[in-house]
Design a protein around this motif. Structure first.
Motif, PDB file in Angstrom:
ATOM      1  N   LYS A 123       0.815  -1.217   0.000  1.00  0.00           N
ATOM      2  CA  LYS A 123       0.000   0.000   0.000  1.00  0.00           C
ATOM      3  C   LYS A 123       0.851   1.271   0.000  1.00  0.00           C
ATOM      4  O   LYS A 123       0.376   2.342  -0.364  1.00  0.00           O
ATOM      5  N   THR A 124       2.109   1.136   0.422  1.00  0.00           N
ATOM      6  CA  THR A 124       2.970   2.325   0.526  1.00  0.00           C
ATOM      7  C   THR A 124       4.254   2.201  -0.298  1.00  0.00           C
ATOM      8  O   THR A 124       5.135   3.058  -0.207  1.00  0.00           O
ATOM      9  N   ASN A 125       4.377   1.128  -1.085  1.00  0.00           N
ATOM     10  CA  ASN A 125       5.585   0.913  -1.891  1.00  0.00           C
ATOM     11  C   ASN A 125       5.221   0.507  -3.312  1.00  0.00           C
ATOM     12  O   ASN A 125       4.286  -0.265  -3.522  1.00  0.00           O
ATOM     13  N   THR A 126       5.987   1.007  -4.286  1.00  0.00           N
ATOM     14  CA  THR A 126       5.769   0.603  -5.672  1.00  0.00           C
ATOM     15  C   THR A 126       6.567  -0.654  -6.015  1.00  0.00           C
ATOM     16  O   THR A 126       6.219  -1.386  -6.932  1.00  0.00           O
ATOM     17  N   THR A 127       7.653  -0.885  -5.257  1.00  0.00           N
ATOM     18  CA  THR A 127       8.432  -2.124  -5.393  1.00  0.00           C
ATOM     19  C   THR A 127       8.763  -2.672  -4.018  1.00  0.00           C
ATOM     20  O   THR A 127       8.924  -1.912  -3.066  1.00  0.00           O
ATOM     21  N   ILE A 128       8.870  -4.003  -3.924  1.00  0.00           N
ATOM     22  CA  ILE A 128       9.229  -4.672  -2.670  1.00  0.00           C
ATOM     23  C   ILE A 128      10.259  -5.748  -2.977  1.00  0.00           C
ATOM     24  O   ILE A 128      10.090  -6.522  -3.927  1.00  0.00           O
ATOM     25  N   LYS A 129      11.322  -5.798  -2.187  1.00  0.00           N
ATOM     26  CA  LYS A 129      12.311  -6.864  -2.325  1.00  0.00           C
ATOM     27  C   LYS A 129      11.959  -8.010  -1.370  1.00  0.00           C
ATOM     28  O   LYS A 129      11.718  -7.779  -0.181  1.00  0.00           O
ATOM     29  N   VAL A 130      11.962  -9.230  -1.903  1.00  0.00           N
ATOM     30  CA  VAL A 130      11.627 -10.394  -1.085  1.00  0.00           C
ATOM     31  C   VAL A 130      12.633 -11.511  -1.362  1.00  0.00           C
ATOM     32  O   VAL A 130      13.012 -11.749  -2.513  1.00  0.00           O
ATOM     33  N   VAL A 131      13.030 -12.190  -0.301  1.00  0.00           N
ATOM     34  CA  VAL A 131      14.052 -13.244  -0.375  1.00  0.00           C
ATOM     35  C   VAL A 131      13.615 -14.379  -1.300  1.00  0.00           C
ATOM     36  O   VAL A 131      12.490 -14.891  -1.192  1.00  0.00           O
ATOM     37  N   CYS A 137       7.789 -23.391  -2.096  1.00  0.00           N
ATOM     38  CA  CYS A 137       8.038 -22.149  -2.819  1.00  0.00           C
ATOM     39  C   CYS A 137       9.032 -21.320  -2.017  1.00  0.00           C
ATOM     40  O   CYS A 137       9.372 -21.661  -0.887  1.00  0.00           O
ATOM     41  N   THR A 138       9.498 -20.237  -2.594  1.00  0.00           N
ATOM     42  CA  THR A 138      10.329 -19.280  -1.862  1.00  0.00           C
ATOM     43  C   THR A 138       9.415 -18.163  -1.346  1.00  0.00           C
ATOM     44  O   THR A 138       8.251 -18.046  -1.758  1.00  0.00           O
ATOM     45  N   TRP A 139       9.958 -17.341  -0.461  1.00  0.00           N
ATOM     46  CA  TRP A 139       9.180 -16.204   0.036  1.00  0.00           C
ATOM     47  C   TRP A 139       8.799 -15.264  -1.122  1.00  0.00           C
ATOM     48  O   TRP A 139       7.712 -14.694  -1.140  1.00  0.00           O
ATOM     49  N   TYR A 140       9.702 -15.130  -2.081  1.00  0.00           N
ATOM     50  CA  TYR A 140       9.441 -14.312  -3.273  1.00  0.00           C
ATOM     51  C   TYR A 140       8.268 -14.884  -4.069  1.00  0.00           C
ATOM     52  O   TYR A 140       7.339 -14.151  -4.451  1.00  0.00           O
ATOM     53  N   LEU A 178      10.518  -7.832  -6.310  1.00  0.00           N
ATOM     54  CA  LEU A 178      11.867  -8.089  -6.815  1.00  0.00           C
ATOM     55  C   LEU A 178      12.548  -9.163  -5.967  1.00  0.00           C
ATOM     56  O   LEU A 178      12.516  -9.101  -4.739  1.00  0.00           O
ATOM     57  N   PRO A 179      13.172 -10.158  -6.605  1.00  0.00           N
ATOM     58  CA  PRO A 179      13.877 -11.191  -5.838  1.00  0.00           C
ATOM     59  C   PRO A 179      15.189 -10.671  -5.270  1.00  0.00           C
ATOM     60  O   PRO A 179      15.864  -9.850  -5.897  1.00  0.00           O
ATOM     61  N   THR A 227      18.568 -11.889  -2.207  1.00  0.00           N
ATOM     62  CA  THR A 227      19.185 -12.988  -1.456  1.00  0.00           C
ATOM     63  C   THR A 227      19.048 -12.765   0.044  1.00  0.00           C
ATOM     64  O   THR A 227      18.816 -11.638   0.509  1.00  0.00           O
ATOM     65  N   THR A 228      19.229 -13.837   0.798  1.00  0.00           N
ATOM     66  CA  THR A 228      19.202 -13.757   2.256  1.00  0.00           C
ATOM     67  C   THR A 228      20.275 -12.807   2.764  1.00  0.00           C
ATOM     68  O   THR A 228      20.058 -12.071   3.733  1.00  0.00           O
ATOM     69  N   ASP A 229      21.439 -12.814   2.096  1.00  0.00           N
ATOM     70  CA  ASP A 229      22.564 -11.972   2.526  1.00  0.00           C
ATOM     71  C   ASP A 229      22.251 -10.475   2.437  1.00  0.00           C
ATOM     72  O   ASP A 229      22.891  -9.667   3.109  1.00  0.00           O
ATOM     73  N   GLU A 230      21.271 -10.132   1.624  1.00  0.00           N
ATOM     74  CA  GLU A 230      20.894  -8.713   1.502  1.00  0.00           C
ATOM     75  C   GLU A 230      20.077  -8.237   2.697  1.00  0.00           C
ATOM     76  O   GLU A 230      19.931  -7.040   2.909  1.00  0.00           O
ATOM     77  N   PHE A 231      19.525  -9.185   3.467  1.00  0.00           N
ATOM     78  CA  PHE A 231      18.765  -8.851   4.663  1.00  0.00           C
ATOM     79  C   PHE A 231      19.447  -9.466   5.879  1.00  0.00           C
ATOM     80  O   PHE A 231      19.124 -10.582   6.294  1.00  0.00           O
TER      81      PHE A 231
END
Length: 277
Positions: free
Chosen positions: A168-176, A213-216, A233-234, A236-240
């Motif tokens: 609701k507040t983001n145009t893109t979201i990064k997910v593992v 499945c993956t979280w993405y 957007l996909p 990696t775990t290392d990014e979080f």
């Protein structure tokens, strides 16, 4: 039958109460953390001896995986000592106990689905405390059902609602996209727990929805079903970076159900579709 549900205000506790209300002959005792401190043995003895349930379903847990890393004593008190206290008190009055556990008892360093016969090797405080809870329940009450689940969602705060709110507040979201598991509805988990109790099918069971499945991929499906246009957007775990290590692969196979009573869970896609309606 009289059933005590601890952690009754959580996602699973609410779903169990919802399903049990339609079953005749069930007398429910719903206990939140303000009603019963499961970490206090004397309080548990007093409560259980007063209520005299036939079954205790322990849905109470310290599930904040990252917080467990810094609040180790509290994690052990709630996830290990609490179940021990309930198991002892239940055993004293001849009652059964259900202990809900987790995929975090495994290290996640595999590429095959995990059965109840695979070796455990927890890598986090959360996983270690939940495994100790399993061990203590087994050792203190022979009439036990230990049910491991993963990626749970229901009525309450969960991953599904977090992603929808973020959209609701983001145009893109990064997910593992490098952690695999199985999203599991509390509806399916509650159905399985109720069936195990009805059948008196004691022991250790895995219970997740079917598939993986993956979280993405999970997020993509949530947004597709809800018609949400936010781009996923996909990453990696290392990014979080987080305090607690996440299992790379923690797909559980409901093998004991397959061997004994039959696997009654749905695919994760079917379950999330119903949930989002």
């Amino acid at each position: 039958m009289k059933i005590l549900i601890t952690g009754a205000n959580g996602q699973l506790g609410r779903e169990l109460a919802n399903q049990y209300k339609d079953i005749r002959g069930i007398d429910l005792i719903l206990a939140g953390k303000l009603d019963l401190d499961i970490t206090n043995l004397h309080s548990v003895y007093s409560f259980v001896n007063q209520k005299k349930p036939d079954v205790i379903i322990n849905c109470a847990a310290f599930t904040a995986v990252d917080t467990c890393e810094s609040q180790i004593d509290m994690a052990y008190k709630i996830n290990a000592i609490g179940p021990k206290n309930l198991a002892i008190a239940a055993n004293e009055i001849g009652a059964e106990i259900v202990q809900v556990s987790t995929d975090y008892v495994f290290d996640g360093n595999t590429d095959k689905s995990l059965t109840e016969f695979d070796l455990v090797n927890p890598q986090t405080v959360y996983g270690k405390t939940k495994l100790e809870g399993e061990i203590l329940v087994k050792s203190h009450n022979p009439k036990h059902y230990i049910v491991r689940t993963a990626w749970l969602y229901g009525e309450g705060n969960n991953f599904v609602r977090t992603m929808i709110n973020l959209s609701k507040t983001n145009t893109t979201i990064k997910v593992v996209n490098d952690q695999k598991g199985t999203p599991t509805s509390t509806v399916d988990l509650a159905r399985v727990i109720i069936k195990l109790i009805e059948d008196k099918n004691y022991g250790l069971f895995h219970c997740t929805c079917k598939g993986e499945c993956t979280w993405y991929e999970f997020t993509k499906e949530i947004f597709r079903l809800k018609g949400i246009s936010t781009e996923v957007l996909p990453c990696t775990t290392d990014e979080f970076k987080r305090p607690a290590k996440r299992p790379k692969y923690s797909v559980l196979r409901n093998y004991m159900m397959e061997l004994t009573c039959g696997d009654i869970t749905r695919t994760w896609e079917e379950a999330i579709g119903e949930y989002l309606k």
